[in-house]
Scaffold this motif. Structure first.
Motif, PDB file in Angstrom:
ATOM      1  N   HIS A 117       0.768  -1.118   0.238  1.00 42.62           N
ATOM      2  CA  HIS A 117       0.151  -0.052   0.345  1.00 42.62           C
ATOM      3  C   HIS A 117       0.484   1.079   0.179  1.00 42.62           C
ATOM      4  CE1 HIS A 117      -3.958  -1.745   1.400  1.00 42.62           C
ATOM      5  NE2 HIS A 117      -3.653  -2.955   0.653  1.00 42.62           N
ATOM      6  N   VAL A 118       2.040   1.316  -0.025  1.00 42.80           N
ATOM      7  CA  VAL A 118       2.779   1.933  -0.062  1.00 42.80           C
ATOM      8  C   VAL A 118       3.220   2.880  -1.609  1.00 42.80           C
ATOM      9  CG1 VAL A 118       5.147   3.156   0.167  1.00 42.80           C
ATOM     10  CG2 VAL A 118       4.201   1.660   2.153  1.00 42.80           C
ATOM     11  N   GLN A 119       3.123   3.466  -2.229  1.00 45.41           N
ATOM     12  CA  GLN A 119       2.908   4.124  -3.021  1.00 45.41           C
ATOM     13  C   GLN A 119       4.297   5.223  -3.489  1.00 45.41           C
ATOM     14  OE1 GLN A 119       0.316   8.518  -3.829  1.00 45.41           O
ATOM     15  NE2 GLN A 119       1.094   7.765  -6.416  1.00 45.41           N
ATOM     16  N   LYS A 120       4.746   6.042  -2.394  1.00 40.77           N
ATOM     17  CA  LYS A 120       5.885   6.138  -2.539  1.00 40.77           C
ATOM     18  C   LYS A 120       6.977   6.460  -1.651  1.00 40.77           C
ATOM     19  CE  LYS A 120       4.673  10.794  -3.654  1.00 40.77           C
ATOM     20  NZ  LYS A 120       4.894  11.600  -4.859  1.00 40.77           N
ATOM     21  N   LEU A 137      12.897   8.900  -2.387  1.00 38.71           N
ATOM     22  CA  LEU A 137      13.069   7.879  -3.069  1.00 38.71           C
ATOM     23  C   LEU A 137      12.815   7.283  -3.933  1.00 38.71           C
ATOM     24  CD1 LEU A 137      14.189   7.681   0.855  1.00 38.71           C
ATOM     25  CD2 LEU A 137      15.735   8.878  -1.138  1.00 38.71           C
ATOM     26  N   ARG A 138      14.011   6.703  -4.585  1.00 39.20           N
ATOM     27  CA  ARG A 138      13.273   5.632  -5.924  1.00 39.20           C
ATOM     28  C   ARG A 138      14.831   4.551  -6.019  1.00 39.20           C
ATOM     29  NH1 ARG A 138      15.090   7.978 -10.808  1.00 39.20           N
ATOM     30  NH2 ARG A 138      16.267   9.368 -10.126  1.00 39.20           N
ATOM     31  N   LYS A 139      15.483   4.206  -6.031  1.00 38.29           N
ATOM     32  CA  LYS A 139      16.466   3.145  -5.313  1.00 38.29           C
ATOM     33  C   LYS A 139      17.738   3.045  -4.162  1.00 38.29           C
ATOM     34  CE  LYS A 139      19.464   6.571  -8.952  1.00 38.29           C
ATOM     35  NZ  LYS A 139      19.557   7.253  -9.820  1.00 38.29           N
ATOM     36  N   LEU A 191      11.326  11.042   6.648  1.00 37.99           N
ATOM     37  CA  LEU A 191      11.358  10.140   5.811  1.00 37.99           C
ATOM     38  C   LEU A 191       9.332  10.203   6.008  1.00 37.99           C
ATOM     39  CD1 LEU A 191      13.492   7.691   5.280  1.00 37.99           C
ATOM     40  CD2 LEU A 191      13.527  10.010   3.893  1.00 37.99           C
ATOM     41  N   GLU A 192       8.434   9.743   4.559  1.00 42.07           N
ATOM     42  CA  GLU A 192       7.403   9.999   4.904  1.00 42.07           C
ATOM     43  C   GLU A 192       6.641   8.791   3.824  1.00 42.07           C
ATOM     44  OE1 GLU A 192       4.519  14.054   5.962  1.00 42.07           O
ATOM     45  OE2 GLU A 192       5.344  13.723   3.849  1.00 42.07           O
ATOM     46  N   LEU A 193       6.324   7.707   4.373  1.00 37.76           N
ATOM     47  CA  LEU A 193       5.196   6.508   3.351  1.00 37.76           C
ATOM     48  C   LEU A 193       4.097   7.567   3.049  1.00 37.76           C
ATOM     49  CD1 LEU A 193       6.083   3.431   5.656  1.00 37.76           C
ATOM     50  CD2 LEU A 193       7.297   5.008   3.769  1.00 37.76           C
ATOM     51  N   VAL A 194       4.130   7.519   2.269  1.00 37.54           N
ATOM     52  CA  VAL A 194       2.666   7.480   1.024  1.00 37.54           C
ATOM     53  C   VAL A 194       2.125   6.390   0.826  1.00 37.54           C
ATOM     54  CG1 VAL A 194       1.742   9.341  -0.713  1.00 37.54           C
ATOM     55  CG2 VAL A 194       3.698   9.752   0.270  1.00 37.54           C
TER      56      VAL A 194
END
Length: 107
Positions: free
Chosen positions: A47-50, A59-61, A74-77
């Motif tokens: 359920h985490v989009q980003k 953050l992507r990689k 940090l935030e979980l979107v």
């Protein structure tokens, strides 16, 4: 260990405090960050989009995670608008670092 501050992104909450998590510096990967963050916050990783490094960086990689420094926020979107359906906050005894004997001390 790398210590990071994480929370679930939710502008509707009056109090949306961060929690601190620890990551082994030998395992600084996006997957490990997602796993530990979700476990500590009681969120399903699906359920985490980003993951957003505050104030405005996604953050992507693994390289992005490797550049993080202690106490960055940090935030979980999450992917769904009704965030109450997606997670269950862990009870006090389920949280890592909980000390049952210390909770039973009397004064």
């Amino acid at each position: 260990e790398l210590v990071l501050k994480v929370r679930i992104q939710n502008p509707n909450l009056r109090e949306n405090d961060f929690i601190e998590i620890e990551l082994d510096r030998q395992e600084l990967t996006y997957k490990e960050l997602l796993r530990v963050s979700c476990r500590e916050l009681g969120v399903n990783p699906e359920h985490v989009q980003k993951i957003r490094k505050l104030p405005n960086t996604m953050l992507r990689k693994d390289k992005d995670v490797a550049r993080l420094q202690d106490f960055q926020e940090l935030e979980l979107v999450l992917t769904v608008s009704d965030k109450n359906l997606l997670f269950r906050a862990p009870t006090l005894s389920e949280r890592s670092g909980y000390n049952k004997k210390a909770s039973e001390l009397t004064y």
